[in-house]
Design an enzyme around this catalytic site. Structure first.
Site, PDB file in Angstrom:
ATOM      1  N   THR A 131       0.824  -1.204   0.000  1.00  0.00           N
ATOM      2  CA  THR A 131       0.000   0.000   0.000  1.00  0.00           C
ATOM      3  C   THR A 131       0.863   1.261   0.000  1.00  0.00           C
ATOM      4  OG1 THR A 131      -1.444   1.284   1.452  1.00  0.00           O
ATOM      5  CG2 THR A 131      -0.118  -0.372   2.511  1.00  0.00           C
ATOM      6  N   ASP A 132       0.285   2.369  -0.449  1.00  0.00           N
ATOM      7  CA  ASP A 132       1.007   3.654  -0.375  1.00  0.00           C
ATOM      8  C   ASP A 132       1.065   4.168   1.067  1.00  0.00           C
ATOM      9  OD1 ASP A 132      -1.674   4.409  -0.054  1.00  0.00           O
ATOM     10  OD2 ASP A 132      -1.631   5.971  -1.586  1.00  0.00           O
ATOM     11  N   GLU A 133       0.289   3.537   1.971  1.00  0.00           N
ATOM     12  CA  GLU A 133       0.256   4.035   3.351  1.00  0.00           C
ATOM     13  C   GLU A 133       1.595   3.841   4.064  1.00  0.00           C
ATOM     14  OE1 GLU A 133      -3.307   3.284   5.583  1.00  0.00           O
ATOM     15  OE2 GLU A 133      -4.469   2.937   3.767  1.00  0.00           O
ATOM     16  N   TYR A 156      -1.579  -0.763  10.994  1.00  0.00           N
ATOM     17  CA  TYR A 156      -1.731  -1.413   9.686  1.00  0.00           C
ATOM     18  C   TYR A 156      -0.558  -1.077   8.769  1.00  0.00           C
ATOM     19  CZ  TYR A 156      -3.192  -1.830   4.791  1.00  0.00           C
ATOM     20  OH  TYR A 156      -3.220  -2.102   3.443  1.00  0.00           O
ATOM     21  N   LYS A 160       2.475  -3.449   7.223  1.00  0.00           N
ATOM     22  CA  LYS A 160       2.719  -3.617   5.784  1.00  0.00           C
ATOM     23  C   LYS A 160       4.146  -3.185   5.438  1.00  0.00           C
ATOM     24  CE  LYS A 160       0.357  -4.758   2.883  1.00  0.00           C
ATOM     25  NZ  LYS A 160      -0.001  -6.108   2.323  1.00  0.00           N
TER      26      LYS A 160
HETATM   27  P1  NAD Z   1      -9.296  -7.764   2.200  1.00  0.00           P
HETATM   28  O1  NAD Z   1      -9.297  -7.517   3.681  1.00  0.00           O
HETATM   29  O2  NAD Z   1     -10.522  -7.513   1.415  1.00  0.00           O
HETATM   30  O3  NAD Z   1      -8.880  -9.284   1.911  1.00  0.00           O
HETATM   31  C1  NAD Z   1      -7.844  -9.932   2.592  1.00  0.00           C
HETATM   32  C2  NAD Z   1      -7.943 -11.430   2.314  1.00  0.00           C
HETATM   33  O4  NAD Z   1      -6.830 -12.068   2.953  1.00  0.00           O
HETATM   34  C3  NAD Z   1      -9.215 -12.077   2.858  1.00  0.00           C
HETATM   35  O5  NAD Z   1      -9.796 -12.907   1.878  1.00  0.00           O
HETATM   36  C4  NAD Z   1      -8.717 -12.881   4.053  1.00  0.00           C
HETATM   37  O6  NAD Z   1      -9.489 -14.048   4.318  1.00  0.00           O
HETATM   38  C5  NAD Z   1      -7.300 -13.202   3.641  1.00  0.00           C
HETATM   39  N1  NAD Z   1      -6.436 -13.444   4.810  1.00  0.00           N
HETATM   40  C6  NAD Z   1      -6.301 -12.646   5.904  1.00  0.00           C
HETATM   41  N2  NAD Z   1      -5.453 -13.203   6.778  1.00  0.00           N
HETATM   42  C7  NAD Z   1      -5.041 -14.374   6.221  1.00  0.00           C
HETATM   43  C8  NAD Z   1      -4.145 -15.387   6.639  1.00  0.00           C
HETATM   44  N3  NAD Z   1      -3.509 -15.339   7.833  1.00  0.00           N
HETATM   45  N4  NAD Z   1      -3.922 -16.442   5.808  1.00  0.00           N
HETATM   46  C9  NAD Z   1      -4.559 -16.530   4.610  1.00  0.00           C
HETATM   47  N5  NAD Z   1      -5.430 -15.584   4.181  1.00  0.00           N
HETATM   48  C10 NAD Z   1      -5.665 -14.527   4.969  1.00  0.00           C
HETATM   49  O7  NAD Z   1      -8.063  -6.919   1.649  1.00  0.00           O
HETATM   50  P2  NAD Z   1      -7.927  -6.095   0.268  1.00  0.00           P
HETATM   51  O8  NAD Z   1      -8.497  -4.736   0.476  1.00  0.00           O
HETATM   52  O9  NAD Z   1      -8.392  -6.929  -0.845  1.00  0.00           O
HETATM   53  O10 NAD Z   1      -6.343  -5.929   0.205  1.00  0.00           O
HETATM   54  C11 NAD Z   1      -5.536  -6.966  -0.358  1.00  0.00           C
HETATM   55  C12 NAD Z   1      -4.076  -6.549  -0.282  1.00  0.00           C
HETATM   56  O11 NAD Z   1      -3.881  -5.326  -0.990  1.00  0.00           O
HETATM   57  C13 NAD Z   1      -3.583  -6.307   1.141  1.00  0.00           C
HETATM   58  O12 NAD Z   1      -2.268  -6.831   1.230  1.00  0.00           O
HETATM   59  C14 NAD Z   1      -3.578  -4.806   1.282  1.00  0.00           C
HETATM   60  O13 NAD Z   1      -2.581  -4.378   2.185  1.00  0.00           O
HETATM   61  C15 NAD Z   1      -3.245  -4.375  -0.146  1.00  0.00           C
HETATM   62  N6  NAD Z   1      -3.777  -3.040  -0.541  1.00  0.00           N
HETATM   63  C16 NAD Z   1      -5.088  -2.714  -0.333  1.00  0.00           C
HETATM   64  C17 NAD Z   1      -5.555  -1.464  -0.761  1.00  0.00           C
HETATM   65  C18 NAD Z   1      -7.015  -1.093  -0.603  1.00  0.00           C
HETATM   66  O14 NAD Z   1      -7.393   0.043  -0.927  1.00  0.00           O
HETATM   67  N7  NAD Z   1      -7.897  -1.979  -0.157  1.00  0.00           N
HETATM   68  C19 NAD Z   1      -4.699  -0.567  -1.380  1.00  0.00           C
HETATM   69  C20 NAD Z   1      -3.361  -0.940  -1.573  1.00  0.00           C
HETATM   70  C21 NAD Z   1      -2.909  -2.178  -1.161  1.00  0.00           C
END
Ligand code: NAD
Length: 349
Positions: A131-133, A156, A160
């Site tokens: 993430t950009d965070e 969080y 990350k």
């Molecule tokens: P989300 O919370 O919707 O999904 C996370 C998934 O990971 C879920 O399906 C969960 O069951 C699974 N999970 C969690 N812990 C686990 C574990 N211990 N073992 C196996 N599976 C596990 O998250 P998202 O919003 O889809 O984000 C996905 C990734 O992208 C993350 O790494 C997040 O940091 C990154 N990201 C998100 C955003 C955003 O805006 N949502 C932006 C940039 C980066």
């Protein structure tokens, strides 16, 4: 390619899985199915013979070794994480466990698989999605580039950031072929209804107050989730090993601007209860709330030829339409007991 996607039942991971299958890749989805997962996100690929699901926790080394040996992936796309900032404020332990220890465990399993040099492991690559965070907060000007120093402010983003450092170190120290990407805020279909945009849509629809943190002046760069999925598949297939790529939508907006735009779309697409902006309620700010994030995505544009295809206006319109047309999807989540309550205030007292 045969892709091992972690977190493929979540918001972004499921968009990656749907697109990867549509593009002709094979996918093994490794997901522990936490509260944030939703197998219904994958209905359209569930019966495909290029799709496999493994309910495995990324902290379980023995299970990961079995998954690598069974499926022999060409690449890992690592998205599994605890992802909600407000939850990380109330309870950081799960974030340390999954985002840091889980990433470490997955790296070790990937290293053993790659180092074994057997089967598909030879041309293997490990793509870490972040993430950009991790870069902290910006003032009114400036953009995050790939060389911006890390300065995370929430549990969080700190977890990350730690995982990013581990991935880079496994590349340098052990020669694991790694590539990283850091993306701005995603939005779109299948977004779990605890994040800003679905909260606004569903509260507006129900005639409930729409909570806006502080004065709503925090700025985020927004990217339509399907554009992120396309960027990630570009990075995993074409990205240079050892590099990181910033991904963004070139679409900065304040939170209050996003909320007002959604209210206007709701007035147009679901006029009952209009004007919806009468429901906006300013609530106590999130502790440590970063003021502004903005991404310089020129590297991925120039090197890999990716750019966003959906404007913020179009993406918000598609998203509101999706929530209006897919009530059973979010009603099932609400029926499982998920309440639209405010999280992240325990530390603020
Ligand atoms: P989300 O919370 O919707 O999904 C996370 C998934 O990971 C879920 O399906 C969960 O069951 C699974 N999970 C969690 N812990 C686990 C574990 N211990 N073992 C196996 N599976 C596990 O998250 P998202 O919003 O889809 O984000 C996905 C990734 O992208 C993350 O790494 C997040 O940091 C990154 N990201 C998100 C955003 C955003 O805006 N949502 C932006 C940039 C980066």
């Amino acid at each position: 390619m045969k892709l091992l996607v972690t977190g493929g039942a979540g918001f972004i991971g499921s968009a990656v899985v749907r697109k990867a299958i549509a593009d002709g890749h094979a996918v093994v989805n490794v997901d522990a199915l936490t509260y944030a997962a939703n197998p219904a996100n994958l209905d359209e690929v569930a019966g495909n013979d290029r799709y496999a699901f493994e309910q495995v926790d990324i902290r379980d080394r023995a299970e990961l070794d079995r998954v690598f040996a069974t499926h022999e992936p060409d690449a890992v796309m690592h998205l599994a994480a605890e992802s909600h900032v407000d939850r990380s404020i109330d309870g950081p332990a799960d974030f340390i466990d999954t985002n840091i220890v889980g990433t470490y465990t997955l790296l070790e399993a990937a290293r053993a698989y790659h180092g074994g040099g057997h089967g598909r492991g030879r041309d293997f690559r490990f793509h870490h999605i972040s993430t950009d965070e991790v870069f902290g907060t910006l003032g009114e000007t400036g953009l995050f580039s790939e060389t911006t120093p890390y300065s995370p402010n929430s549990p969080y983003s700190a977890s990350k950031a730690a995982s990013d450092h581990l991935v880079r170190a496994w590349g340098e120290t052990y020669g694991l072929p790694v590539v990283l990407s850091n993306c701005s805020n995603n939005y779109g279909p299948y977004h779990f209804p605890e994040k800003l945009i679905p909260v606004v849509i569903l509260n507006a629809l129900a005639g409930r107050e729409i909570p806006v943190y502080g004065q709503g002046i925090n700025v985020r760069d927004w990217l339509y989730v399907e554009d992120h999925a396309a960027a990630l598949l570009t990075v995993v297939t074409k990205g240079r090993l050892g590099e990181s790529y910033n991904i963004g939508g070139d679409a900065e907006a304040t939170n209050i601007d996003i909320v007002r735009r959604i209210c206007a779309l709701m007035d147009e697409m679901n006029p009952t209860g209009a004007p919806h902006d009468r429901l906006i309620t300013f609530v106590k700010d999130r502790p440590g709330h970063d003021l502004r994030y903005a991404i310089d995505a020129s590297k991925i544009r120039a090197e890999l030829g990716w750019e966003p295809s959906v404007t913020l206006d179009e993406g918000l319109r598609r998203t509101v339409a999706w929530y209006l047309e897919n009530r059973p999807w979010w009603q099932a989540i609400q029926e499982r007991g998920h309440k639209l309550e405010r999280l992240g205030l325990k530390a603020a007292g």
